[in-house]
Design a protein around this motif. Structure first.
Motif, PDB file in Angstrom:
ATOM      1  N   TYR A 146      -6.368   7.598  -6.125  1.00  8.92           N
ATOM      2  CA  TYR A 146      -6.666   7.490  -4.164  1.00  8.92           C
ATOM      3  C   TYR A 146      -7.878   6.353  -3.759  1.00  8.92           C
ATOM      4  O   TYR A 146      -7.848   5.822  -2.708  1.00  8.92           O
ATOM      5  N   ARG A 147      -9.154   6.926  -4.815  1.00  9.92           N
ATOM      6  CA  ARG A 147     -10.407   6.422  -4.322  1.00  9.92           C
ATOM      7  C   ARG A 147     -10.778   4.523  -4.658  1.00  9.92           C
ATOM      8  O   ARG A 147     -10.489   4.075  -4.270  1.00  9.92           O
ATOM      9  N   ARG A 160      -2.379  13.569  -2.574  1.00 13.83           N
ATOM     10  CA  ARG A 160      -4.434  12.979  -2.020  1.00 13.83           C
ATOM     11  C   ARG A 160      -4.538  14.177  -1.388  1.00 13.83           C
ATOM     12  O   ARG A 160      -4.042  14.643   0.167  1.00 13.83           O
ATOM     13  N   GLU A 207       0.742   4.311  -2.991  1.00 13.13           N
ATOM     14  CA  GLU A 207       0.196   5.157  -2.050  1.00 13.13           C
ATOM     15  C   GLU A 207       1.326   6.882  -3.289  1.00 13.13           C
ATOM     16  O   GLU A 207       0.969   7.348  -3.802  1.00 13.13           O
ATOM     17  N   ASP A 259      -9.111   2.752  -2.465  1.00 17.83           N
ATOM     18  CA  ASP A 259      -9.381   2.743  -1.031  1.00 17.83           C
ATOM     19  C   ASP A 259     -10.190   1.986  -1.540  1.00 17.83           C
ATOM     20  O   ASP A 259     -11.078   1.187   0.028  1.00 17.83           O
ATOM     21  N   ARG A 311       0.904  -1.544  -0.316  1.00 20.04           N
ATOM     22  CA  ARG A 311       0.345   0.075  -0.400  1.00 20.04           C
ATOM     23  C   ARG A 311       1.149   1.378   0.061  1.00 20.04           C
ATOM     24  O   ARG A 311       0.516   2.374  -0.903  1.00 20.04           O
TER      25      ARG A 311
END
Length: 581
Positions: free
Chosen positions: A303-304, A220, A210, A307, A206
């Motif tokens: 990022y969405r 972000r 990112e 997530d 992760r």
């Protein structure tokens, strides 16, 4: 794949209970006990479970970690024998009983206050039949399987359909019906593998993900206003190369074409492959193409996406299907099948584990050698590099030989490819004759079948070939009838090879799935011709060897011969990006 004498057991699951019916088994089981009973029967008798579909029947069993080694998936068998995507129990029954496919009942559309359908139309105390007046299975039959009697009716029906599907393989496969039956087994195993892939997910680092997203999309954003600011900054890096147009919209193809014209680049459209040759013509083009890659990550894999689809256990999950409804390739959602290359470094093995990555080499030409039974072409597959002996036979260099082979399978006849293809037709007339017959069938809208028996249908005039998006068919784009015919022909000649290659791949994956399990390994990705196996580090070498042995075994069983050699590029890596290719 070796198989003991078949013991068939139908498994039907209703809203509150399930039924196991078959060789030595006749049990009505509450849902709470179903997983335990399926696991026990699997361990003691190792039956071939007959299910309407793995997705609708075996999901809770697989989710509980139960290994289901042998199945007959009625839906996957139906797609293989009859072609297309639709394979509800109603479609399966209609095909097995010779009923019109067009009359198969469809589930009614949902409405705001519930579901509009017979389930809400029947008054209390009614005991509706599972059948419509014209003999079709009701679309909601499984939802009504709430009693032992109804479950038994559906279980007996499942066994009837399995027998009918097995019988239907004879007229298709002739003396080699066993090959088609093995295809059903591996297609069914792939459907179970899809559930395992959904359950286990693909390991993701992760923090690395990112960082990679930030490199392409910016940091972000804190809120919508911050997101707009970051987006505008990305756009400015491109628009600075087109002075005087600071407010242009890079997401509008019309405005992008105007920008290109303003810097002296006149192109018919703004697709990447059209723009690529102009990359050095003006810095705007290079900046635009780089921006598009970053924009794709920002909007689709940003990022969405991270997530929503990477869980708390750092596993990327999405839905999987064993067949795309066309030539039969596996497909997946949520980026599992089209993750941008810049994000591949984020796919990393868990601590103490590694990936065994294996990619089939030159698989489609090798499949062509099997499907065509061309002994001369099969001899070329003995080499690690198939194109080298082909080049020697053609008296050409390797690049020309490669162009010729690819042109044969994809129907390219213009330019250098066309000239090379003529030489190939003289050198390998049996293999080329097979492709030419497939081309003629596609032009005439005659259905074709893959080596494993999958039916690929072509529609009536004005209908795109099965498996093609409407925009991909020449006729749908308004081209001439001759161009549309040629498009179908090219699709047919490639589909019989690509589809057969997909069947080999799934047979290989099914074999690998069992081979690596004792080593603690699990398949975590199936990407076209590539497998990614997650395994404890101490078993890496053994797993890599098992993957190779599985390919030899699966290919021999699938092809029915050792004359054609299949190879894979296999490596042990910690991150997917470390693998070659």
């Amino acid at each position: 794949m070796p198989d003991s004498p078949v013991q068939l057991v139908a498994l039907v699951v209703g809203p509150t209970s399930g039924l196991l019916l078959g060789a030595g088994v006749d049990e009505h089981v509450p849902l709470d006990d179903l997983v335990e009973r399926v696991a026990a029967v699997t361990a003691t008798t190792r039956p071939r479970w007959v299910v309407w579909s793995a997705a609708s029947t075996l999901r809770p069993v697989v989710a509980a970690g139960v290994d289901v080694p042998r199945t007959w998936d009625l839906a996957e068998a139906h797609r293989l024998v009859n072609g297309g995507w639709w394979a509800t129990p109603g479609h399966v029954v209609a095909a097995c009983r010779g009923l019109p496919e067009a009359d198969v009942p469809r589930a009614r559309a949902p409405r705001l206050s519930g579901f509009d359908g017979d389930l809400f139309d029947v008054v209390a105390g009614d005991d509706p039949s599972l059948w419509t007046p014209d003999g079709h299975l009701r679309a909601d039959a499984l939802a009504w399987a709430s009693t032992p009697a109804r479950l038994r009716e559906l279980a007996e029906l499942a066994l009837e359909c399995q027998a009918a599907q097995r019988d239907s393989l004879g007229p298709i496969g002739g003396p080699d019906v066993a090959r088609l039956e093995r295809t059903v087994w591996s297609e069914s195993a792939a459907a179970v593998l899809c559930l395992e892939l959904e359950r286990d997910g693909l390991p993701v680092d992760r923090p690395a993900a990112e960082d990679l997203i930030a490199a392409a999309a910016g940091p972000r954003p804190a809120d919508d206003a911050d997101a707009a600011r970051i987006r505008a900054h990305r756009d400015r890096d491109v628009l600075r190369h087109a002075p005087g147009r600071p407010g242009a919209d890079l997401r509008n193809p019309g405005q992008v074409r105007e920008l290109l014209l303003s810097v002296g680049v006149d192109v018919p459209n703004t697709r990447a492959f059209v723009l690529e040759p102009y990359r050095l013509t003006h810095p705007f083009v290079d900046a635009l193409l780089r921006w598009r890659k970053d924009e794709r990550i920002a909007t689709t894999y940003g990022y969405r996406w991270l997530d929503d689809h990477v869980g708390a256990d750092d596993r990327l999950r999405g839905g999987w299907t064993a067949c795309d409804g066309a030539a039969g390739r596996m497909t997946a959602q949520n980026g599992l099948h089209n993750l941008p290359a810049p994000l591949r470094p984020a796919v990393a093995a868990a601590p103490g584990h590694v990936f065994v990555r294996a990619d089939l080499g030159q698989v489609e030409p090798r499949v062509l050698a099997v499907v065509s039974a061309d002994r001369v072409f099969a001899e070329a597959t003995r080499d690690d590099d198939l194109y080298a002996p082909v080049a020697a036979k053609l008296g050409a260099d390797r690049p020309t030989a490669k162009i010729a082979v690819l042109a044969a399978m994809y129907g390219q006849r213009s330019g250098p490819a066309g000239e090379a293809l003529k030489d190939l037709e003289r050198a390998y007339p049996v293999a080329m004759g097979l492709l030419d017959r497939a081309y003629a069938d596609g032009v005439a809208r005659r259905p074709v079948r893959t080596y494993g028996g999958r039916l690929i249908r072509f529609g009536a005039p004005g209908v795109a070939p099965q498996g093609l998006e409407p925009g991909e068919d020449e006729l749908a784009r308004g081209a001439s009838t001759a161009a549309a015919d040629a498009g179908r022909g090219r699709y047919a000649r490639n589909a019989i090879i690509q589809g057969s290659a997909a069947e080999l791949f799934k047979a290989w994956a099914a074999t690998v799935r069992h081979a690596v399990a004792p080593l603690g390994g699990q398949i975590v990705l199936c990407l076209h011709d590539e497998l990614l196996v997650h395994v404890p580090e101490q078993h890496a070498d053994a797993a890599a060897a098992a993957v190779g042995t599985a390919l030899t075994s699966a290919a021999r069983t699938w092809a029915g011969t050792d004359a054609v050699r299949f190879v894979s590029d296999t490596s042990v890596v910690r991150r997917w990006s470390e693998a070659k290719g």
